[in-house]
Design an enzyme around this catalytic site. Structure first.
Site, mmCIF file in Angstrom:
data_model
loop_
_atom_site.group_PDB
_atom_site.id
_atom_site.type_symbol
_atom_site.label_atom_id
_atom_site.label_comp_id
_atom_site.label_asym_id
_atom_site.label_seq_id
_atom_site.Cartn_x
_atom_site.Cartn_y
_atom_site.Cartn_z
ATOM 1 N N SER A 146 0.848 -1.230 -0.118
ATOM 2 C CA SER A 146 -0.102 -0.066 0.034
ATOM 3 C C SER A 146 0.860 1.251 0.050
ATOM 4 O O SER A 146 2.051 1.269 0.562
ATOM 5 C CB SER A 146 -0.750 -0.051 1.114
ATOM 6 O OG SER A 146 -1.543 1.352 1.431
ATOM 7 N N TYR A 159 -1.698 0.281 10.285
ATOM 8 C CA TYR A 159 -1.570 -0.413 8.829
ATOM 9 C C TYR A 159 -0.363 -0.132 8.091
ATOM 10 O O TYR A 159 0.425 -0.932 7.454
ATOM 11 C CB TYR A 159 -2.540 0.041 8.366
ATOM 12 C CG TYR A 159 -2.880 -0.365 6.500
ATOM 13 C CD1 TYR A 159 -3.296 -1.825 6.434
ATOM 14 C CD2 TYR A 159 -2.799 0.375 5.750
ATOM 15 C CE1 TYR A 159 -3.662 -2.105 5.209
ATOM 16 C CE2 TYR A 159 -3.004 -0.169 4.309
ATOM 17 C CZ TYR A 159 -3.396 -1.417 4.051
ATOM 18 O OH TYR A 159 -3.377 -1.819 2.629
#
Length: 248
Positions: A146, A159
């Site tokens: 990501s 995250y």
């Protein structure tokens, strides 16, 4: 899903295959001729995927598995070895967001779950299938990351940290196998119309984002036996590989 990538006779493992990018990547791999081993917690989503793959004339093996079951990941590698003796494509796609929160407010159990699923399970999966990918004439590993791994935006710490760790695993693995047929790359899919994105950005209009099928179509060529790149990150929005560099 039309594709010029030919994966006839190849074996592909996809985690997080019951929805989102993983679902459409599994479909795309099957449409390209691969036998897909589809892994997810959600049995209903896997069965729907199986129906779609059969409608394409493809084949799938469904594996309902919670990736916090580390011994189950080990057994999966053993089962692939017994049945096929190799693995040609790994798509390590499964992951969770956790929570968008100030770092000091993140509960320990939330942080630990993000790390368990996004990092530890990915490492365990790599460990389990590494010998199988090495047994392939052109093993391909696609590790989903990501942009959060690099932007490290406020409130995204669990995250972001997990995806930075996953990229480090992929880069180190790629370096270990650089002189082998195995190619290992990470992928930054960019903002995509998925349930995870909706959880992270509830006020965003999902129709402004690419559909996961569009994103999956751009990632699929990374499974091709003709791929030469390794140890890089493929940026879907840019449509090209990008290189890592040391901090200035």
């Amino acid at each position: 899903m039309p594709s010029s990538t030919d994966l006839s006779g190849r074996i592909a493992l996809v985690t997080g295959a019951s929805r989102g990018i993983g679902y459409f990547l599994a479909k795309g791999l099957a449409a390209a001729g691969a036998h897909v081993i589809a892994v997810a917690r959600t049995v209903g989503g896997l069965e729907e995927l199986d129906d779609e793959i059969k409608a394409l004339g493809g084949q799938a093996t469904l594996v309902p598995l919670d990736l916090t079951d580390m011994a189950g990941i080990d057994r999966l590698g053993g089962a692939i070895h017994e049945r096929w003796g190799k693995l040609d494509v790994l798509v390590a796609n499964a992951g969770i967001l956790g929570v968008i929160s100030p770092i000091g407010h993140v509960e320990a159990k939330t942080f630990e779950k993000v790390m368990a699923i996004n990092v530890t399970a990915t490492w365990r999966l790599i460990r389990s299938v590494d010998p199988l990918l090495r047994a392939s004439d052109a093993g391909r590993a696609i590790v989903m990351s990501s942009g959060a791994a690099h932007s490290a935006r406020a409130f995204w710490s669990p995250y972001a940290a997990s995806k930075a760790a996953v990229e480090a695993l992929a880069r180190s693995w790629a370096d270990e196998t650089r002189n082998m047929p195995l190619r290992v790359n990470a992928v930054n899919p960019g903002a995509t119309r998925t349930a995870m994105r909706a959880q992270a950005m509830p006020g965003e209009d999902p129709n402004t984002l690419p559909h996961p099928q569009e994103v999956a179509e751009k990632i699929l060529p990374l499974a091709s036996p003709s791929l030469t790149e390794t140890g890089l990150i493929y940026d879907v929005r840019l449509g090209r590989f990008t290189h890592y560099r040391m901090p200035d």
